[in-house]
Design a protein around this motif. Structure first.
Motif, PDB file in Angstrom:
ATOM      1  N   LEU A   1     -33.939  29.562  22.727  1.00 22.24           N
ATOM      2  CA  LEU A   1     -34.095  28.711  23.912  1.00 22.24           C
ATOM      3  C   LEU A   1     -32.815  28.695  24.737  1.00 22.24           C
ATOM      4  CD1 LEU A   1     -36.030  25.652  22.421  1.00 22.24           C
ATOM      5  CD2 LEU A   1     -36.809  27.071  24.323  1.00 22.24           C
ATOM      6  N   PHE A   2     -31.682  28.543  24.052  1.00 18.64           N
ATOM      7  CA  PHE A   2     -30.412  28.482  24.779  1.00 18.64           C
ATOM      8  C   PHE A   2     -30.046  29.820  25.406  1.00 18.64           C
ATOM      9  CE2 PHE A   2     -25.841  29.331  24.817  1.00 18.64           C
ATOM     10  CZ  PHE A   2     -25.446  28.400  25.765  1.00 18.64           C
ATOM     11  N   PHE A   3     -30.007  30.867  24.584  1.00 17.59           N
ATOM     12  CA  PHE A   3     -29.486  32.140  25.073  1.00 17.59           C
ATOM     13  C   PHE A   3     -30.409  32.805  26.088  1.00 17.59           C
ATOM     14  CE2 PHE A   3     -26.772  31.891  21.272  1.00 17.59           C
ATOM     15  CZ  PHE A   3     -25.550  32.165  21.870  1.00 17.59           C
ATOM     16  N   SER A   4     -31.710  32.575  26.006  1.00 14.32           N
ATOM     17  CA  SER A   4     -32.623  33.191  26.979  1.00 14.32           C
ATOM     18  C   SER A   4     -32.328  32.709  28.394  1.00 14.32           C
ATOM     19  CB  SER A   4     -34.080  32.907  26.604  1.00 14.32           C
ATOM     20  OG  SER A   4     -34.309  31.510  26.476  1.00 14.32           O
ATOM     21  N   LEU A   5     -32.207  31.392  28.583  1.00  9.25           N
ATOM     22  CA  LEU A   5     -31.913  30.879  29.927  1.00  9.25           C
ATOM     23  C   LEU A   5     -30.465  31.118  30.317  1.00  9.25           C
ATOM     24  CD1 LEU A   5     -33.818  27.542  30.605  1.00  9.25           C
ATOM     25  CD2 LEU A   5     -34.428  29.898  31.160  1.00  9.25           C
ATOM     26  N   PHE A   6     -29.561  31.053  29.347  1.00  8.15           N
ATOM     27  CA  PHE A   6     -28.158  31.305  29.653  1.00  8.15           C
ATOM     28  C   PHE A   6     -27.967  32.720  30.188  1.00  8.15           C
ATOM     29  CE2 PHE A   6     -24.038  33.016  28.186  1.00  8.15           C
ATOM     30  CZ  PHE A   6     -23.200  32.231  28.969  1.00  8.15           C
ATOM     31  N   ILE A   7     -28.525  33.704  29.505  1.00  7.01           N
ATOM     32  CA  ILE A   7     -28.390  35.095  29.959  1.00  7.01           C
ATOM     33  C   ILE A   7     -29.098  35.305  31.285  1.00  7.01           C
ATOM     34  CG2 ILE A   7     -28.926  37.506  29.404  1.00  7.01           C
ATOM     35  CD1 ILE A   7     -28.665  36.724  26.429  1.00  7.01           C
ATOM     36  N   ALA A   8     -30.277  34.677  31.447  1.00  5.57           N
ATOM     37  CA  ALA A   8     -31.010  34.801  32.715  1.00  5.57           C
ATOM     38  C   ALA A   8     -30.179  34.278  33.879  1.00  5.57           C
ATOM     39  CB  ALA A   8     -32.336  34.052  32.630  1.00  5.57           C
ATOM     40  N   SER A   9     -29.516  33.144  33.685  1.00  5.06           N
ATOM     41  CA  SER A   9     -28.701  32.577  34.768  1.00  5.06           C
ATOM     42  C   SER A   9     -27.484  33.451  35.056  1.00  5.06           C
ATOM     43  CB  SER A   9     -28.262  31.152  34.423  1.00  5.06           C
ATOM     44  OG  SER A   9     -27.435  31.113  33.283  1.00  5.06           O
ATOM     45  N   VAL A  10     -26.898  34.043  34.016  1.00  6.49           N
ATOM     46  CA  VAL A  10     -25.749  34.939  34.208  1.00  6.49           C
ATOM     47  C   VAL A  10     -26.168  36.167  35.025  1.00  6.49           C
ATOM     48  CG1 VAL A  10     -24.130  36.487  33.043  1.00  6.49           C
ATOM     49  CG2 VAL A  10     -24.496  34.169  32.163  1.00  6.49           C
ATOM     50  N   ILE A  11     -27.354  36.689  34.762  1.00  4.19           N
ATOM     51  CA  ILE A  11     -27.849  37.850  35.505  1.00  4.19           C
ATOM     52  C   ILE A  11     -27.866  37.577  37.008  1.00  4.19           C
ATOM     53  CG2 ILE A  11     -29.947  39.192  36.009  1.00  4.19           C
ATOM     54  CD1 ILE A  11     -30.536  39.127  32.986  1.00  4.19           C
ATOM     55  N   TRP A  12     -28.294  36.357  37.380  1.00  3.93           N
ATOM     56  CA  TRP A  12     -28.412  36.051  38.811  1.00  3.93           C
ATOM     57  C   TRP A  12     -27.064  35.800  39.482  1.00  3.93           C
ATOM     58  CZ3 TRP A  12     -32.321  36.801  42.096  1.00  3.93           C
ATOM     59  CH2 TRP A  12     -33.537  37.171  41.518  1.00  3.93           C
ATOM     60  N   VAL A  13     -26.008  35.700  38.694  1.00  2.00           N
ATOM     61  CA  VAL A  13     -24.670  35.654  39.275  1.00  2.00           C
ATOM     62  C   VAL A  13     -24.386  36.975  39.992  1.00  2.00           C
ATOM     63  CG1 VAL A  13     -22.195  35.544  38.741  1.00  2.00           C
ATOM     64  CG2 VAL A  13     -23.799  34.036  37.540  1.00  2.00           C
ATOM     65  N   PHE A  14     -24.960  38.056  39.482  1.00  2.00           N
ATOM     66  CA  PHE A  14     -24.661  39.396  39.994  1.00  2.00           C
ATOM     67  C   PHE A  14     -25.713  39.957  40.949  1.00  2.00           C
ATOM     68  CE2 PHE A  14     -22.713  38.878  35.806  1.00  2.00           C
ATOM     69  CZ  PHE A  14     -21.387  39.165  36.103  1.00  2.00           C
ATOM     70  N   ILE A  15     -26.933  39.413  40.915  1.00  2.00           N
ATOM     71  CA  ILE A  15     -27.994  40.032  41.718  1.00  2.00           C
ATOM     72  C   ILE A  15     -28.568  39.123  42.794  1.00  2.00           C
ATOM     73  CG2 ILE A  15     -28.631  41.502  39.765  1.00  2.00           C
ATOM     74  CD1 ILE A  15     -31.148  39.760  39.404  1.00  2.00           C
ATOM     75  N   SER A  16     -28.057  37.910  42.891  1.00  2.00           N
ATOM     76  CA  SER A  16     -28.659  36.942  43.813  1.00  2.00           C
ATOM     77  C   SER A  16     -28.661  37.421  45.258  1.00  2.00           C
ATOM     78  CB  SER A  16     -27.930  35.596  43.706  1.00  2.00           C
ATOM     79  OG  SER A  16     -28.464  34.665  44.615  1.00  2.00           O
ATOM     80  N   LYS A  17     -27.513  37.836  45.742  1.00  2.00           N
ATOM     81  CA  LYS A  17     -27.432  38.232  47.163  1.00  2.00           C
ATOM     82  C   LYS A  17     -28.301  39.449  47.437  1.00  2.00           C
ATOM     83  CE  LYS A  17     -24.223  39.164  50.927  1.00  2.00           C
ATOM     84  NZ  LYS A  17     -22.818  39.343  51.335  1.00  2.00           N
ATOM     85  N   ARG A  18     -28.319  40.394  46.501  1.00  2.00           N
ATOM     86  CA  ARG A  18     -29.086  41.615  46.705  1.00  2.00           C
ATOM     87  C   ARG A  18     -30.590  41.361  46.660  1.00  2.00           C
ATOM     88  NH1 ARG A  18     -27.425  44.167  42.608  1.00  2.00           N
ATOM     89  NH2 ARG A  18     -29.246  44.290  41.249  1.00  2.00           N
ATOM     90  N   CYS A  19     -31.031  40.491  45.754  1.00  2.00           N
ATOM     91  CA  CYS A  19     -32.467  40.313  45.538  1.00  2.00           C
ATOM     92  C   CYS A  19     -33.095  39.254  46.433  1.00  2.00           C
ATOM     93  CB  CYS A  19     -32.730  39.966  44.074  1.00  2.00           C
ATOM     94  SG  CYS A  19     -32.486  41.345  42.936  1.00  2.00           S
ATOM     95  N   ILE A  20     -32.360  38.182  46.696  1.00  2.00           N
ATOM     96  CA  ILE A  20     -32.953  37.103  47.502  1.00  2.00           C
ATOM     97  C   ILE A  20     -32.127  36.752  48.729  1.00  2.00           C
ATOM     98  CG2 ILE A  20     -34.253  36.081  45.590  1.00  2.00           C
ATOM     99  CD1 ILE A  20     -32.044  34.068  45.186  1.00  2.00           C
ATOM    100  N   GLY A  21     -30.993  37.426  48.915  1.00  2.00           N
ATOM    101  CA  GLY A  21     -30.182  37.201  50.108  1.00  2.00           C
ATOM    102  C   GLY A  21     -29.559  35.823  50.175  1.00  2.00           C
ATOM    103  N   VAL A  22     -29.307  35.204  49.026  1.00  2.00           N
ATOM    104  CA  VAL A  22     -28.723  33.861  48.982  1.00  2.00           C
ATOM    105  C   VAL A  22     -27.442  33.913  48.149  1.00  2.00           C
ATOM    106  CG1 VAL A  22     -29.114  31.427  48.415  1.00  2.00           C
ATOM    107  CG2 VAL A  22     -31.045  32.874  49.099  1.00  2.00           C
ATOM    108  N   LYS A  23     -26.307  33.996  48.833  1.00  2.00           N
ATOM    109  CA  LYS A  23     -25.048  34.151  48.115  1.00  2.00           C
ATOM    110  C   LYS A  23     -24.655  32.892  47.351  1.00  2.00           C
ATOM    111  CE  LYS A  23     -20.285  35.736  48.605  1.00  2.00           C
ATOM    112  NZ  LYS A  23     -20.455  36.649  47.449  1.00  2.00           N
ATOM    113  N   TRP A  24     -24.967  31.707  47.907  1.00  2.00           N
ATOM    114  CA  TRP A  24     -24.560  30.479  47.216  1.00  2.00           C
ATOM    115  C   TRP A  24     -25.228  30.340  45.862  1.00  2.00           C
ATOM    116  CZ3 TRP A  24     -28.320  27.198  45.665  1.00  2.00           C
ATOM    117  CH2 TRP A  24     -29.519  27.168  46.384  1.00  2.00           C
ATOM    118  N   PHE A  25     -26.403  30.986  45.693  1.00  2.00           N
ATOM    119  CA  PHE A  25     -27.088  30.898  44.407  1.00  2.00           C
ATOM    120  C   PHE A  25     -26.314  31.644  43.314  1.00  2.00           C
ATOM    121  CE2 PHE A  25     -30.606  31.947  41.406  1.00  2.00           C
ATOM    122  CZ  PHE A  25     -30.925  30.647  41.058  1.00  2.00           C
ATOM    123  N   GLU A  26     -25.514  32.631  43.711  1.00  2.00           N
ATOM    124  CA  GLU A  26     -24.630  33.295  42.744  1.00  2.00           C
ATOM    125  C   GLU A  26     -23.676  32.276  42.135  1.00  2.00           C
ATOM    126  OE1 GLU A  26     -22.505  36.386  44.684  1.00  2.00           O
ATOM    127  OE2 GLU A  26     -24.296  37.578  45.181  1.00  2.00           O
TER     128      GLU A  26
END
Length: 210
Positions: free
Chosen positions: A129-154
């Protein structure tokens, strides 16, 4: 993915953290002298607890469905990005782990000295439960701007990830002292639930304006 249909997937992500908040409060109200400050959420579903049957039905199982639906929505939305789809798969895994943690209860008071096989499975589910969401959130640190065009979400994803990992030593210390574990666990999971809430709202707004 059809815009109107995808909103139901995204709304599942918005509903999950709200459901979690009220579900834990409601279950706790049926557990005499339960302490949200000191006791783990798992104790609500522990063997022999007053809410042993209620807690998974109210929390783990419906939350599992909501997380799985949201994860599927992420996978379907970002079918051209392997990393985004992987994050969606991790959210689905989080939902499955919620089912597992509810089905396999911890022992009375979630005793760590001599845990049963069922509690060991429960504990492993908790780690997933912990590591699944933790890793998912870390992934969006790197792909947020490219995938959804929202830099603040990084930056938001980074902050949520840091908060979640920073609270682990405090949780460990609370296990030793017996004071404050419930608070630190809720802040830990709350930071991840907040990430899901904001992520789903971002996707809902993106869907409306696309």
């Amino acid at each position: 993915m059809n815009g109107n249909f995808s909103r139901w997937y995204y709304f599942s992500g918005t509903l999950a953290p709200i459901w979690l908040l009220f579900g834990v409060i409601i279950a706790g109200s049926f557990y005499p002298e339960y302490s949200h400050f000191n006791q783990a959420m798992s104790e609500l579903g522990a063997k022999g607890s007053p809410t042993h049957m209620l807690s998974p039905l109210l929390n783990n199982y419906p939350l599992g469905v909501l997380f799985i639906l949201f994860g599927i929505g992420v996978i379907k939305t970002f079918s051209t990005s392997n990393m985004a789809m992987f994050s969606g798969a991790l959210i689905v895994i989080h939902g499955l782990a919620s089912f597992s943690a509810g089905f396999f209860s911890c022992d009375i008071a979630c005793d760590l000295e001599s845990p049963s096989t069922e509690q060991n499975i429960h504990n492993i589910s908790g780690l997933v439960l912990f590591f699944s969401l933790f890793i998912a959130s870390v992934i969006w640190v790197f792909i947020s701007k490219r995938c959804i065009g929202v830099k603040w979400f990084e930056w938001f994803s980074l902050i949520c990830s840091i908060v979640a990992i920073a609270l682990l030593p405090l949780m460990a210390g609370a296990v030793e002292s017996g004071v404050g574990f419930g608070l630190f666990q809720r802040l830990n999971y709350g930071s991840q639930a907040l990430w899901i809430l904001v992520f789903s709202i971002v996707l809902l707004r993106r869907n409306v304006h696309s």
